[in-house]
Design an enzyme around this catalytic site. Sequence first.
Site, PDB file in Angstrom:
ATOM      1  N   LYS A  11       1.239  -1.430  -0.212  1.00 54.16           N
ATOM      2  CA  LYS A  11      -0.302  -0.184  -0.302  1.00 54.16           C
ATOM      3  C   LYS A  11       1.202   1.157   0.132  1.00 54.16           C
ATOM      4  CE  LYS A  11      -5.078   0.900   0.162  1.00 54.16           C
ATOM      5  NZ  LYS A  11      -5.232   0.001   0.325  1.00 54.16           N
ATOM      6  N   ASP A  59      -7.169   3.988  -4.422  1.00 59.03           N
ATOM      7  CA  ASP A  59      -7.569   3.809  -2.823  1.00 59.03           C
ATOM      8  C   ASP A  59      -7.917   5.366  -2.859  1.00 59.03           C
ATOM      9  OD1 ASP A  59      -8.125   2.518  -0.908  1.00 59.03           O
ATOM     10  OD2 ASP A  59      -7.354   3.869   0.457  1.00 59.03           O
TER      11      ASP A  59
HETATM   12  P1  NDP Z   1     -13.554   7.820  -2.845  1.00 57.38           P
HETATM   13  O1  NDP Z   1     -12.080   8.901  -2.656  1.00 57.38           O
HETATM   14  O2  NDP Z   1     -13.047   7.344  -4.029  1.00 57.38           O
HETATM   15  O3  NDP Z   1     -13.861   8.317  -1.779  1.00 57.38           O
HETATM   16  C1  NDP Z   1     -13.997   8.263  -0.102  1.00 57.38           C
HETATM   17  C2  NDP Z   1     -15.553   8.732   0.348  1.00 57.38           C
HETATM   18  O4  NDP Z   1     -15.943   8.764   1.191  1.00 57.38           O
HETATM   19  C3  NDP Z   1     -16.102  10.044   0.137  1.00 57.38           C
HETATM   20  O5  NDP Z   1     -16.613  10.147   0.088  1.00 57.38           O
HETATM   21  C4  NDP Z   1     -15.306  11.086   1.501  1.00 57.38           C
HETATM   22  O6  NDP Z   1     -15.812  12.158   1.465  1.00 57.38           O
HETATM   23  C5  NDP Z   1     -15.728   9.893   2.087  1.00 57.38           C
HETATM   24  N1  NDP Z   1     -14.303  10.037   3.193  1.00 57.38           N
HETATM   25  C6  NDP Z   1     -13.431   9.582   3.234  1.00 57.38           C
HETATM   26  N2  NDP Z   1     -12.323   9.617   4.380  1.00 57.38           N
HETATM   27  C7  NDP Z   1     -12.965   9.966   5.141  1.00 57.38           C
HETATM   28  C8  NDP Z   1     -12.657  10.596   6.442  1.00 57.38           C
HETATM   29  N3  NDP Z   1     -11.543  11.339   7.214  1.00 57.38           N
HETATM   30  N4  NDP Z   1     -14.439  10.956   7.044  1.00 57.38           N
HETATM   31  C9  NDP Z   1     -15.310  10.625   6.409  1.00 57.38           C
HETATM   32  N5  NDP Z   1     -14.920  10.436   5.219  1.00 57.38           N
HETATM   33  C10 NDP Z   1     -14.587  10.183   4.301  1.00 57.38           C
HETATM   34  O7  NDP Z   1     -12.522   6.171  -2.107  1.00 57.38           O
HETATM   35  P2  NDP Z   1     -12.747   4.653  -2.194  1.00 57.38           P
HETATM   36  O8  NDP Z   1     -14.536   5.032  -2.573  1.00 57.38           O
HETATM   37  O9  NDP Z   1     -12.106   4.763  -3.723  1.00 57.38           O
HETATM   38  O10 NDP Z   1     -12.871   4.327  -1.258  1.00 57.38           O
HETATM   39  C11 NDP Z   1     -13.362   4.075   0.365  1.00 57.38           C
HETATM   40  C12 NDP Z   1     -12.395   3.367   1.285  1.00 57.38           C
HETATM   41  O11 NDP Z   1     -12.639   1.448   0.492  1.00 57.38           O
HETATM   42  C13 NDP Z   1     -12.095   3.367   2.159  1.00 57.38           C
HETATM   43  O12 NDP Z   1     -11.879   2.504   2.830  1.00 57.38           O
HETATM   44  C14 NDP Z   1     -10.943   2.323   0.676  1.00 57.38           C
HETATM   45  O13 NDP Z   1      -9.783   2.089   1.492  1.00 57.38           O
HETATM   46  C15 NDP Z   1     -11.613   1.303   0.856  1.00 57.38           C
HETATM   47  N6  NDP Z   1     -11.536   0.263  -1.133  1.00 57.38           N
HETATM   48  C16 NDP Z   1     -11.570   0.898  -2.017  1.00 57.38           C
HETATM   49  C17 NDP Z   1     -11.013  -0.179  -2.910  1.00 57.38           C
HETATM   50  C18 NDP Z   1     -11.027   0.652  -4.294  1.00 57.38           C
HETATM   51  O14 NDP Z   1     -10.585   0.249  -5.764  1.00 57.38           O
HETATM   52  N7  NDP Z   1     -10.672   1.968  -3.976  1.00 57.38           N
HETATM   53  C19 NDP Z   1     -11.156  -1.154  -2.781  1.00 57.38           C
HETATM   54  C20 NDP Z   1     -11.394  -1.890  -1.947  1.00 57.38           C
HETATM   55  C21 NDP Z   1     -11.130  -0.787  -0.242  1.00 57.38           C
HETATM   56  P3  NDP Z   1     -14.299  13.221   1.451  1.00 57.38           P
HETATM   57  O15 NDP Z   1     -14.384  13.423  -0.471  1.00 57.38           O
HETATM   58  O16 NDP Z   1     -15.618  14.524   2.111  1.00 57.38           O
HETATM   59  O17 NDP Z   1     -13.944  13.086   1.580  1.00 57.38           O
HETATM   60  O1  2IT Z   2      -8.133  -1.733  -0.621  1.00 60.64           O
HETATM   61  C1  2IT Z   2      -7.880  -2.492  -1.979  1.00 60.64           C
HETATM   62  O2  2IT Z   2      -8.166  -3.371  -1.610  1.00 60.64           O
HETATM   63  C2  2IT Z   2      -8.009  -1.350  -2.787  1.00 60.64           C
HETATM   64  N1  2IT Z   2      -7.645   0.336  -2.792  1.00 60.64           N
HETATM   65  C3  2IT Z   2      -7.728  -1.843  -4.255  1.00 60.64           C
HETATM   66  C4  2IT Z   2      -6.086  -2.406  -4.494  1.00 60.64           C
HETATM   67  C5  2IT Z   2      -5.711  -2.479  -5.996  1.00 60.64           C
HETATM   68  O3  2IT Z   2      -4.494  -3.155  -6.255  1.00 60.64           O
HETATM   69  O4  2IT Z   2      -6.559  -2.616  -6.916  1.00 60.64           O
END
Ligand code: NDP
Ligand code: 2IT
Length: 449
Positions: free
Chosen positions: A122, A162
């Site tokens: 990561k 992420d």
């Molecule tokens: P994005 O940046 O697309 O969206 C994140 C969302 O969460 C936004 O709505 C953001 O609001 C909110 N957010 C982020 N930080 C905070 C915080 N500290 N407090 C409150 N709200 C918060 O990210 P993703 O959707 O990609 O990721 C969301 C979660 O999913 C994370 O935990 C990530 O690690 C996990 N994840 C993502 C994957 C992927 O493929 N993208 C795969 C597996 C897990 P704001 O815009 O106001 O910051």
């Molecule tokens: O937390 C996760 O699994 C991700 N942000 C996606 C990682 C990836 O390599 O697609």
Amino acid sequence: MTEIMELITSRDPGEKEFHQAVEEVLETVQPVLDRNPHYRKLAILERITEPERVIMFRVPWVDDQGQVQVNRGFRIEMNSAIGPYKGGLRFHPSVNLSILKFLAFEQVFKNALTTLAMGGGKGGSDFDPKGKSDDEVMRFCQSFMMELFRHIGPNTDVPAGDIGVGAREIGFLFGMYKRLRNEFTGVLTGKSLGWGGSLIRPEATGYGCVYFAAEMLATKDESLEGKTCLVSGAGNVAQYAVEKLIELGANVVTMSDSSGYIYDEEGIDEEKLVFVKRLKNVRRGRIREYAEEYKEAVYTEADPSADHNPLWDHKADCAFPCATQNEINGKDANNLVHNGVRLVCEGANMPSTLEAIDIFLEHQLFYAPGKASNAGGVAVSGLEMAQNSMRLNWPREEVDYRLQNIMKSIHRTCLDTSAEYGESGNYLAGANIAGFVKVVDAMLDQGLV
Ligand code: NDP
Ligand code: 2IT
């Protein structure tokens, strides 16, 4: 076990998120350690909790006013026992070593569960893309890659998105990597479709999470149809979780961002979701505007000093935390239970505190830990790598079919493993043990590495 926690906390005292992630795994893998006393002598726990490599670097860039800015860049190469390091990059002001080490640690087990050959890593930066122009984001990404490129490669370490890193950032990062190396390879996943990306990768984490929830309910001959669902977040994972929930006939009543959340009792339908996608992905606006557009919705501003999150305090059947770590604490977990929620399926990484998890398990909820239920994203990243190696693109149906099968297989592995170790129905124990055994076996096969 307490011995190893003491070692970790005394070595890196400030890293509370990392300690939390390690504690959660160690609490569940004890039966494996009991069956394999030689693990102690081989220092398996000491090795698996220590990153193979940690890279930290300066990222200088120039903002639109001509002012030099300096951020910090990181890449944690946690474990390469079963494949090249693989895992996302996070750009958020809260990013530090503790957060990235917890994410890299989780990623090792998650990637093992996908059945694909990927180790865990990561990275990211404390850079905040919010409010920055496209040019500023590009200059930052270029500077970030100017150091990162020497540490990564399609057979070494393959980053992806992420929080704060989506298609735009992956494009800028890829462009600079290609220029520095003079080669076009699948060094990043989450690329756009026209230049090596995979169909379904944007949807994969959210869809996969909902597929996992459907599998859990199917064990009791139930489905998501007609279920009221609470979803947090409004980013990549939340948007596609909501899309699949709507498709399967569920009624989604909440979404959020870091400023607050909306509650729409009538439900978020396809048209309203299109509005959210435009709001978040194109205009980069705030979720508050949803309640300005749809008068039936109520917006509540976030209160950082509150001891609970009111989003989790509504009558519902299922909850899908899809925003960030520790967004459900003990009080929130009790609220969920009292409001009738029977299923919690994590789209985010480590969204529930240890106390919250204990409450879910005590009340025998269907509880899916993120490392199992959000593995669809990295799984389709693995499929993107496979397509890149073969230089061909699979159709949408093929990738979605493979995603569904991977989620079914992870679900089955969690259940079978939990039963094998006397913890029937405990998805957390099943996921941790299955991931742990696969990685440890590979490490032992490869000698003292
Ligand atoms: P994005 O940046 O697309 O969206 C994140 C969302 O969460 C936004 O709505 C953001 O609001 C909110 N957010 C982020 N930080 C905070 C915080 N500290 N407090 C409150 N709200 C918060 O990210 P993703 O959707 O990609 O990721 C969301 C979660 O999913 C994370 O935990 C990530 O690690 C996990 N994840 C993502 C994957 C992927 O493929 N993208 C795969 C597996 C897990 P704001 O815009 O106001 O910051
Ligand atoms: O937390 C996760 O699994 C991700 N942000 C996606 C990682 C990836 O390599 O697609």
